[in-house]
Design an enzyme around this catalytic site. Structure first.
Site, mmCIF file in Angstrom:
data_model
loop_
_atom_site.group_PDB
_atom_site.id
_atom_site.type_symbol
_atom_site.label_atom_id
_atom_site.label_comp_id
_atom_site.label_asym_id
_atom_site.label_seq_id
_atom_site.Cartn_x
_atom_site.Cartn_y
_atom_site.Cartn_z
ATOM 1 N N TYR A 116 0.858 -1.190 0.000
ATOM 2 C CA TYR A 116 0.000 0.000 0.000
ATOM 3 C C TYR A 116 0.888 1.231 0.000
ATOM 4 O O TYR A 116 1.888 1.295 0.724
ATOM 5 C CB TYR A 116 -0.886 -0.009 1.249
ATOM 6 C CG TYR A 116 -1.751 1.220 1.386
ATOM 7 C CD1 TYR A 116 -3.046 1.246 0.888
ATOM 8 C CD2 TYR A 116 -1.270 2.366 2.037
ATOM 9 C CE1 TYR A 116 -3.845 2.378 1.010
ATOM 10 C CE2 TYR A 116 -2.061 3.503 2.151
ATOM 11 C CZ TYR A 116 -3.345 3.504 1.653
ATOM 12 O OH TYR A 116 -4.121 4.620 1.772
ATOM 13 N N GLU A 204 -3.586 7.503 -3.886
ATOM 14 C CA GLU A 204 -3.549 6.237 -3.145
ATOM 15 C C GLU A 204 -3.395 5.082 -4.126
ATOM 16 O O GLU A 204 -4.218 4.919 -5.031
ATOM 17 C CB GLU A 204 -4.843 6.061 -2.350
ATOM 18 C CG GLU A 204 -4.853 4.796 -1.519
ATOM 19 C CD GLU A 204 -6.213 4.519 -0.893
ATOM 20 O OE1 GLU A 204 -7.219 4.456 -1.628
ATOM 21 O OE2 GLU A 204 -6.263 4.363 0.341
#
Ligand code: ADP
Ligand code: MG
Length: 393
Positions: A116, A204
């Protein structure tokens, strides 16, 4: 402003961030064509909506998942037929879900590890911060809740920018093997560059993957832009998809109103952002739930007030309306006339509580009294909140 994954992919390409080749389709036939043109049997098809959690989502027609791995163009066509025009519900869409109007068809990769990576603005330091985790892929909210130690934060000095040593440090924290370190560092730096140069408020990437073949790639990217800087980016503005936005907010933006839609049932029409926030707070304090934030501002015209009121009345979740005006620059008679005009045009299906104070208050009250409008008047903000909450009971 948010954009779709296929649009994010265009930005990633522009800034040299490795992702997966592919294209966007609006029909099953188009999807099949794109799949065929990719010339591989490793394919993926992904529903395009402004919400995450698609992989674990379910369509209202019973079809499972908004992300499917496929082997042939014919399979892609079949999955596209099940997704297009259908409503996808994920943990981020709410139970209403989102209608899928486009699908992204891309090359799929064999994943070794899912990471991530995000860049956003840290409000505490007023500077960019990189948030990264070894636990990418699934829901990062769960990781933050149960194993917060697996999430790393790296602050970036906005003047110095993202430094090469920070990229190396991040690679180490994420356990990226030496062989992939160089390409990972390039990818981090390019994502940071994308964030800064596009005036994003968030980038993101989840997942950022290391493939079995040893590549580092961004497989899913979500972007959020600072609306106040959008005028500098006509290319990004063109990505706006109003079908994905709250229809109440789309209508409000046409009339230059500061309106944010919420989930409650008490509509608020207020002048001044501070008073609007205080009004929402006091409604909640008395046990109610606001259905919106609306600041008509100091210089609103009668026409704008009319349009604002129409938006409140048209909202099916609204059970009562509270008008709370403290006239300074805003004149109470302008507000009163705007409300009267709107009610004439659309009728008033729910109770209305009005608290007027300040400039031209007598003229405003007189207009309302003579209009024959059925309303409850309130003497102060607490009285107004109690009355409007009682009206929804
Ligand atoms: P969402 O976050 O909305 O669920 P993602 O794009 O992250 O959607 O996809 C969910 C999962 O599907 C990813 O975590 C990954 O495991 C898999 N996936 C997505 N894109 C690809 C791809 N190009 N190749 C292989 N797997 C993929
Ligand atoms: Mg994802």
């Amino acid at each position: 402003m948010n954009i779709h994954e296929y649009q994010a992919k265009e930005l990633l390409d522009k800034f040299g961030v490795a992702n997966s080749p592919g294209g966007v389709a609006s029909t099953p036939e188009e999807a099949e064509k794109i799949a065929a043109s990719l010339g591989t049997d490793q394919l993926v098809i992904k529903a395009q909506v402004h919400a995450g959690g698609r992989g674990k989502g379910t369509f209202k027609n019973g079809f499972k998942s908004g992300v499917h791995l496929c082997k042939t163009p014919a399979q892609i066509r079949e999955v596209a037929a099940n997704m297009l025009g259908q409503t996808l519900v994920t943990h981020q869409t709410g139970e209403d879900g989102r209608v899928v109007r486009k699908v992204l068809v891309a090359e799929s990769v064999e994943i070794e590890r899912e990471l991530y990576f995000a860049v956003l603005i840290d409000r505490a330091t007023s500077a960019p911060v990189i948030v990264a985790s070894t636990e990418g892929g699934v829901d990062i909210e769960g990781v933050a809740e149960h194993t917060p130690e697996k999430i790393f934060h790296l602050h970036v000095d906005p003047l110095l920018g993202f430094q090469p040593y920070q990229a190396r440090k991040l690679s180490k924290l994420l356990g990226i093997p030496t062989a992939q370190m160089k390409s990972a560092c390039v990818l981090f730096a390019n994502l940071y560059k994308t964030f800064i140069e596009s005036d994003c408020s968030m980038v993101e990437v989840n997942p950022l993957v290391i493939t079995k073949g040893g590549d580092v790639r961004a497989l899913d990217a979500k972007f959020n832009f600072d609306d106040n800087a959008l005028f500098r980016h006509p290319d990004i503005q063109a990505y706006r998809d109003i079908e994905e936005e709250d229809p109440r907010e789309v209508e409000a933006s046409k009339h230059n109103l500061s309106y944010i839609g919420l989930d409650g049932n008490i509509a608020c029409l207020v002048n001044g952002a501070g008073l609007a926030m205080a009004t929402m707070d006091i409604i909640k304090h008395h046990g109610g739930e606001p259905s919106n934030f609306l600041d008509v501002g100091g210089g609103a015209t009668e026409q704008q007030v009319t349009e604002a009121f129409k938006i409140l009345v048209a909202d099916k979740r609204v059970k009562a309306i509270l008008v709370n005006i403290f006239g300074g620059i805003m004149k109470c008679d302008v507000i009163a006339q705007g409300i009267i005009n709107a009610v004439k045009a659309v009728n008033l299906p729910v109770p209305l509580v009005v608290r007027l104070e300040g400039t031209n208050v007598e003229a405003g009250r007189k207009l309302l009294a003579e209009s024959g409008l059925k309303l409850t008047t309130a003497t102060d903000i607490a009285d107004a909140a109690q009355k409007v909450v009682a009206a929804t009971a």
